[in-house]
Write a protein that holds these residues in place. Sequence first.
Motif, PDB file in Angstrom:
ATOM      1  N   VAL A 195       0.847  -1.193   0.000  1.00  0.00           N
ATOM      2  CA  VAL A 195       0.000   0.000   0.000  1.00  0.00           C
ATOM      3  C   VAL A 195       0.884   1.245   0.000  1.00  0.00           C
ATOM      4  N   ILE A 196       1.883   1.264   0.891  1.00  0.00           N
ATOM      5  CA  ILE A 196       2.818   2.393   0.950  1.00  0.00           C
ATOM      6  C   ILE A 196       3.752   2.328  -0.258  1.00  0.00           C
ATOM      7  N   ASN A 197       3.789   3.381  -1.016  1.00  0.00           N
ATOM      8  CA  ASN A 197       4.670   3.525  -2.192  1.00  0.00           C
ATOM      9  C   ASN A 197       4.254   2.688  -3.397  1.00  0.00           C
ATOM     10  N   GLY A 198       3.225   1.834  -3.246  1.00  0.00           N
ATOM     11  CA  GLY A 198       2.726   1.073  -4.386  1.00  0.00           C
ATOM     12  C   GLY A 198       3.763   0.173  -5.038  1.00  0.00           C
ATOM     13  N   MET A 199       4.588  -0.491  -4.235  1.00  0.00           N
ATOM     14  CA  MET A 199       5.609  -1.388  -4.776  1.00  0.00           C
ATOM     15  C   MET A 199       4.955  -2.676  -5.283  1.00  0.00           C
ATOM     16  N   VAL A 200       5.525  -3.251  -6.355  1.00  0.00           N
ATOM     17  CA  VAL A 200       5.013  -4.495  -6.931  1.00  0.00           C
ATOM     18  C   VAL A 200       6.166  -5.475  -7.102  1.00  0.00           C
ATOM     19  N   PHE A 201       5.992  -6.655  -6.549  1.00  0.00           N
ATOM     20  CA  PHE A 201       6.999  -7.711  -6.688  1.00  0.00           C
ATOM     21  C   PHE A 201       6.366  -8.880  -7.430  1.00  0.00           C
ATOM     22  N   ASP A 202       6.835  -9.081  -8.659  1.00  0.00           N
ATOM     23  CA  ASP A 202       6.250 -10.081  -9.549  1.00  0.00           C
ATOM     24  C   ASP A 202       7.365 -10.988 -10.070  1.00  0.00           C
ATOM     25  N   GLY A 203       7.185 -12.287  -9.885  1.00  0.00           N
ATOM     26  CA  GLY A 203       8.215 -13.219 -10.332  1.00  0.00           C
ATOM     27  C   GLY A 203       8.129 -13.565 -11.807  1.00  0.00           C
ATOM     28  N   ALA A 204       7.188 -12.951 -12.540  1.00  0.00           N
ATOM     29  CA  ALA A 204       6.978 -13.319 -13.941  1.00  0.00           C
ATOM     30  C   ALA A 204       8.087 -12.828 -14.871  1.00  0.00           C
ATOM     31  N   THR A 205       8.741 -11.719 -14.508  1.00  0.00           N
ATOM     32  CA  THR A 205       9.755 -11.166 -15.404  1.00  0.00           C
ATOM     33  C   THR A 205      10.920 -12.130 -15.601  1.00  0.00           C
ATOM     34  N   ARG A 206      11.414 -12.178 -16.826  1.00  0.00           N
ATOM     35  CA  ARG A 206      12.556 -13.041 -17.142  1.00  0.00           C
ATOM     36  C   ARG A 206      13.768 -12.219 -17.577  1.00  0.00           C
ATOM     37  N   ASP A 207      13.598 -10.917 -17.596  1.00  0.00           N
ATOM     38  CA  ASP A 207      14.700 -10.041 -17.975  1.00  0.00           C
ATOM     39  C   ASP A 207      15.697  -9.955 -16.819  1.00  0.00           C
ATOM     40  N   PRO A 208      16.969 -10.334 -17.026  1.00  0.00           N
ATOM     41  CA  PRO A 208      17.955 -10.362 -15.943  1.00  0.00           C
ATOM     42  C   PRO A 208      18.114  -9.021 -15.237  1.00  0.00           C
ATOM     43  N   MET A 209      18.095  -7.930 -15.981  1.00  0.00           N
ATOM     44  CA  MET A 209      18.263  -6.616 -15.361  1.00  0.00           C
ATOM     45  C   MET A 209      17.082  -6.279 -14.467  1.00  0.00           C
ATOM     46  N   GLN A 210      15.871  -6.543 -14.945  1.00  0.00           N
ATOM     47  CA  GLN A 210      14.685  -6.284 -14.130  1.00  0.00           C
ATOM     48  C   GLN A 210      14.667  -7.171 -12.891  1.00  0.00           C
ATOM     49  N   GLN A 211      15.128  -8.410 -13.049  1.00  0.00           N
ATOM     50  CA  GLN A 211      15.200  -9.315 -11.904  1.00  0.00           C
ATOM     51  C   GLN A 211      16.184  -8.787 -10.863  1.00  0.00           C
ATOM     52  N   ALA A 212      17.323  -8.281 -11.332  1.00  0.00           N
ATOM     53  CA  ALA A 212      18.351  -7.771 -10.428  1.00  0.00           C
ATOM     54  C   ALA A 212      17.839  -6.561  -9.648  1.00  0.00           C
ATOM     55  N   VAL A 213      17.175  -5.657 -10.350  1.00  0.00           N
ATOM     56  CA  VAL A 213      16.627  -4.468  -9.697  1.00  0.00           C
ATOM     57  C   VAL A 213      15.553  -4.868  -8.687  1.00  0.00           C
TER      58      VAL A 213
END
Length: 211
Positions: free
Chosen positions: A98-116
Amino acid sequence: MSKTILYARVSTADQTLTHQKTQAEAAGFTIDEVVADHGVSGISTRLADRAQGKRLFDMLRSGDVLVVRWVDRLGRNYQDVTDTIREFMRRGVIIKTVINGMVFDGATRDPMQQAVRDALIAFMAATAQAQAEATKEAQKAGIEAAKADAERYRGKKPSYDRATFTAVCDHLALGRGASEIAKETGLSRQTILRIRDQRADSEAALSRWGL
């Protein structure tokens, strides 16, 4: 059919279930079900060891959305929080705050997005633990200060209550500026800076006034 589930950990009188649900709905979430643990420590008790925390592991399915006020509701132990979020992501569950609207999704397969994403998870989990430890020390200092001042005049009544104090500490932990927090909470910038720089004294003031 996927569900949106709110998990709330209610450890103090200031963190009511109603308040956390209202915050989530105000942020735009449509909650299908609420799961809550009351009076449990986020430091010493893992999510999987809490009565209702166990339910989450049983009920969450791929495509479901798990909503929490912030990652500290999952826990205040770095290892437990990071392990929990990664386990849910492996199952296809999306975690949103709720605070800051963060989203954690394991669907991404892009290594850079995963690292971030993983770096952000680690940072937020570490912040939750650090804040818990700082709050514990501040409370201890506040209690001692309150005892020492028991025979003295209580001083000026704080312009904030404990719920607002907790909210300010949350925002400070997220690195928000004093002016931004002042605008959101209605407190003066000077008060925000005092809480930031003299947290133990601010805690003691609340204790002296029974807030």
